[in-house]
Design a protein around this motif. Sequence first.
Motif, PDB file in Angstrom:
ATOM      1  N   PHE A  68      47.814  52.932  49.516  1.00  0.00           N
ATOM      2  CA  PHE A  68      47.688  51.887  50.537  1.00  0.00           C
ATOM      3  C   PHE A  68      46.233  51.780  51.000  1.00  0.00           C
ATOM      4  N   GLY A  69      45.596  52.929  51.251  1.00  0.00           N
ATOM      5  CA  GLY A  69      44.222  52.932  51.718  1.00  0.00           C
ATOM      6  C   GLY A  69      43.218  52.564  50.651  1.00  0.00           C
ATOM      7  N   ALA A  70      43.587  52.701  49.368  1.00  0.00           N
ATOM      8  CA  ALA A  70      42.660  52.376  48.291  1.00  0.00           C
ATOM      9  C   ALA A  70      42.220  50.921  48.358  1.00  0.00           C
ATOM     10  N   ALA A  71      43.115  50.046  48.797  1.00  0.00           N
ATOM     11  CA  ALA A  71      42.764  48.629  48.895  1.00  0.00           C
ATOM     12  C   ALA A  71      41.647  48.410  49.899  1.00  0.00           C
ATOM     13  N   MET A  72      41.605  49.230  50.940  1.00  0.00           N
ATOM     14  CA  MET A  72      40.563  49.078  51.950  1.00  0.00           C
ATOM     15  C   MET A  72      39.182  49.386  51.362  1.00  0.00           C
ATOM     16  N   VAL A  73      39.149  50.289  50.404  1.00  0.00           N
ATOM     17  CA  VAL A  73      37.876  50.622  49.757  1.00  0.00           C
ATOM     18  C   VAL A  73      37.371  49.438  48.950  1.00  0.00           C
ATOM     19  N   ALA A  74      38.300  48.678  48.350  1.00  0.00           N
ATOM     20  CA  ALA A  74      37.910  47.510  47.554  1.00  0.00           C
ATOM     21  C   ALA A  74      37.518  46.319  48.415  1.00  0.00           C
ATOM     22  N   ARG A  75      37.923  46.326  49.670  1.00  0.00           N
ATOM     23  CA  ARG A  75      37.684  45.153  50.512  1.00  0.00           C
ATOM     24  C   ARG A  75      36.205  44.850  50.734  1.00  0.00           C
ATOM     25  N   PRO A  76      35.344  45.836  51.011  1.00  0.00           N
ATOM     26  CA  PRO A  76      33.918  45.491  51.147  1.00  0.00           C
ATOM     27  C   PRO A  76      33.328  44.905  49.868  1.00  0.00           C
ATOM     28  N   LEU A  77      33.799  45.362  48.709  1.00  0.00           N
ATOM     29  CA  LEU A  77      33.322  44.784  47.449  1.00  0.00           C
ATOM     30  C   LEU A  77      33.740  43.322  47.355  1.00  0.00           C
ATOM     31  N   GLY A  78      34.976  43.041  47.766  1.00  0.00           N
ATOM     32  CA  GLY A  78      35.432  41.656  47.799  1.00  0.00           C
ATOM     33  C   GLY A  78      34.653  40.828  48.802  1.00  0.00           C
ATOM     34  N   ALA A  79      34.302  41.443  49.937  1.00  0.00           N
ATOM     35  CA  ALA A  79      33.518  40.736  50.951  1.00  0.00           C
ATOM     36  C   ALA A  79      32.153  40.344  50.398  1.00  0.00           C
ATOM     37  N   ILE A  80      31.547  41.250  49.629  1.00  0.00           N
ATOM     38  CA  ILE A  80      30.237  40.956  49.027  1.00  0.00           C
ATOM     39  C   ILE A  80      30.363  39.842  47.996  1.00  0.00           C
ATOM     40  N   PHE A  81      31.370  39.952  47.114  1.00  0.00           N
ATOM     41  CA  PHE A  81      31.540  38.964  46.043  1.00  0.00           C
ATOM     42  C   PHE A  81      31.883  37.586  46.608  1.00  0.00           C
ATOM     43  N   PHE A  82      32.943  37.519  47.418  1.00  0.00           N
ATOM     44  CA  PHE A  82      33.355  36.231  47.955  1.00  0.00           C
ATOM     45  C   PHE A  82      32.373  35.731  49.018  1.00  0.00           C
ATOM     46  N   GLY A  83      31.744  36.654  49.753  1.00  0.00           N
ATOM     47  CA  GLY A  83      30.721  36.244  50.712  1.00  0.00           C
ATOM     48  C   GLY A  83      29.556  35.581  50.016  1.00  0.00           C
ATOM     49  N   HIS A  84      29.141  36.130  48.875  1.00  0.00           N
ATOM     50  CA  HIS A  84      28.055  35.533  48.085  1.00  0.00           C
ATOM     51  C   HIS A  84      28.426  34.104  47.668  1.00  0.00           C
ATOM     52  N   LEU A  85      29.654  33.936  47.169  1.00  0.00           N
ATOM     53  CA  LEU A  85      30.097  32.600  46.766  1.00  0.00           C
ATOM     54  C   LEU A  85      30.212  31.667  47.973  1.00  0.00           C
ATOM     55  N   GLY A  86      30.758  32.185  49.056  1.00  0.00           N
ATOM     56  CA  GLY A  86      30.970  31.356  50.236  1.00  0.00           C
ATOM     57  C   GLY A  86      29.678  30.885  50.876  1.00  0.00           C
ATOM     58  N   ASP A  87      28.642  31.722  50.858  1.00  0.00           N
ATOM     59  CA  ASP A  87      27.355  31.346  51.452  1.00  0.00           C
ATOM     60  C   ASP A  87      26.487  30.530  50.502  1.00  0.00           C
ATOM     61  N   LYS A  88      26.796  30.560  49.192  1.00  0.00           N
ATOM     62  CA  LYS A  88      26.016  29.800  48.222  1.00  0.00           C
ATOM     63  C   LYS A  88      26.735  28.545  47.727  1.00  0.00           C
ATOM     64  N   ARG A  89      28.054  28.634  47.542  1.00  0.00           N
ATOM     65  CA  ARG A  89      28.795  27.529  46.942  1.00  0.00           C
ATOM     66  C   ARG A  89      29.699  26.791  47.917  1.00  0.00           C
ATOM     67  N   GLY A  90      29.943  27.387  49.074  1.00  0.00           N
ATOM     68  CA  GLY A  90      30.784  26.725  50.058  1.00  0.00           C
ATOM     69  C   GLY A  90      32.043  27.506  50.391  1.00  0.00           C
ATOM     70  N   ARG A  91      32.614  27.186  51.539  1.00  0.00           N
ATOM     71  CA  ARG A  91      33.771  27.926  52.039  1.00  0.00           C
ATOM     72  C   ARG A  91      35.049  27.572  51.277  1.00  0.00           C
ATOM     73  N   LYS A  92      35.208  26.291  50.940  1.00  0.00           N
ATOM     74  CA  LYS A  92      36.474  25.804  50.406  1.00  0.00           C
ATOM     75  C   LYS A  92      36.848  26.471  49.084  1.00  0.00           C
ATOM     76  N   ILE A  93      35.984  26.397  48.102  1.00  0.00           N
ATOM     77  CA  ILE A  93      36.322  26.922  46.782  1.00  0.00           C
ATOM     78  C   ILE A  93      36.497  28.435  46.810  1.00  0.00           C
ATOM     79  N   THR A  94      35.748  29.093  47.684  1.00  0.00           N
ATOM     80  CA  THR A  94      35.852  30.544  47.802  1.00  0.00           C
ATOM     81  C   THR A  94      37.213  30.950  48.358  1.00  0.00           C
ATOM     82  N   LEU A  95      37.675  30.217  49.363  1.00  0.00           N
ATOM     83  CA  LEU A  95      38.979  30.512  49.953  1.00  0.00           C
ATOM     84  C   LEU A  95      40.108  30.317  48.943  1.00  0.00           C
ATOM     85  N   VAL A  96      39.991  29.310  48.118  1.00  0.00           N
ATOM     86  CA  VAL A  96      41.007  29.068  47.089  1.00  0.00           C
ATOM     87  C   VAL A  96      41.045  30.234  46.104  1.00  0.00           C
ATOM     88  N   GLY A  97      39.872  30.701  45.675  1.00  0.00           N
ATOM     89  CA  GLY A  97      39.809  31.818  44.738  1.00  0.00           C
ATOM     90  C   GLY A  97      40.368  33.101  45.310  1.00  0.00           C
TER      91      GLY A  97
END
Length: 450
Positions: A68-97
């Motif tokens: 259960f806790g392992a997912a929390m470790v992956a969350r910052p990596l997801g924040a970096i990946f999707f944050g990069h897309l969201g700040d460069k490509r826009g909020r909409k497409i990132t949320l869909v992905g």
Amino acid sequence: MSATSYQKVATPAPANPRSRVILASLVGTTIEFYDFYVYATAAVLVFPHLFFPAGNETTALLASFAVFGAAMVARPLGAIFFGHLGDKRGRKITLVGALLTMGIATFLIGALPTYPSVGWLAPLLLVILRLAQGFALGGEWSGAALVATENAPAGKRAIFGTFPQLGAPIGFIIANGLFLLIAAALPSEDPSRPSQAFLDWGWRIPFLFSAVMVVVGLWVRLNLVESAAFEKTVERGAVQKVPLAAAFQGHWKELILGTFYMLATYVLFYLMTTFSLSYGRAATTAPLPGLGFSYNHFVLMMIFGVVFFGIFTLVSGPWADRFGRRRTLIWVTLAIAIFGLLWVPMLSAGTLGVIAWLVLGFSLMGITFGPMGALLPELFPANVRYTGSGISYNVSSILGAALAPFVAVALWSYGNGSPFWVGVYLSAMAVLTLIALLLGRETKDVDINV
């Protein structure tokens, strides 16, 4: 330049209708929390029996919580990946992905083989899909919060910011309500253990059902228009080549403060939803004694408490807009610290005491969780907001949510079945959050479009 130093200016009319903003921010986090609650419930009821070798029940439960806790470790990596897309490509497409990734991972968990069938391949696949869930969640919350706050009318950002937060109690009620219906349809003679039919196939239904919810969420989000804050960032030529580097270089203080702002919230959240289910169902005569309620009985009490979670999440928005995010959170964090010290007398007062404990804990959860939908995005300027708010929210998930269930079970065992040290742990985390709030500044008047 700190986000809290921006001048207050008039907010232009949002491009998205208010109803669409509310629905788009609410539906995604409802699915997010539904998926996580489904896993959290299965981590207590099912996975120790099906995905780990038979043996010591406490060890199996701890192993299940570790996954259960392992997912929390992956969350910052997801924040970096999707944050990069969201700040460069826009909020909409990132949320869909993010939503699509989360939905696929949850559906596949419902189709996994178990340990008796394939041995250690079963928990390995469970870990991989759990990591995928966490990775997707790393980009889901911050995107939903940005949709709400960047499209909010002037002076109502905290109110709009509570709608993605409202997904937590709604997701809890849907997930646990569905588990409750399945458990009632497949009753067990042993109240401490699910029926064989539930273990064979019943537990898979909530995971597979998530596919229906994801389809609805995708339909809503594909109809969104990009936020004015991101469009203005593009027009100014202020989009960062590497948002992560820009966030750490110019806003490292906000990253640290935001992480600790969320700490007490996360610990309270997972103690009230995950640990409480283990403690409430454990027999009073078990090697690790608990309250001895049946699963159905305790979940009904939890759902009653979660209603107050939803009510006070909504109430917290007007309070935070009127009195400020910081002042509201300082008072509720003090209350959380006191609440942690009251666990033993409340839980020792019979059924009414347990209900009061659930109602009070979930009410405090609503008040502390609601303002975060506005506060964390307001800490950062628009060109690194997705990345910054996502990292703070998700790094805090490691310090709080990833450790909380595991630490709680260890302290429960250390106390020979007493919840005293678990409550003290909550109080200690609240003190750390209180220190961060005292060091931070108010953000309700910053310009969200800069």
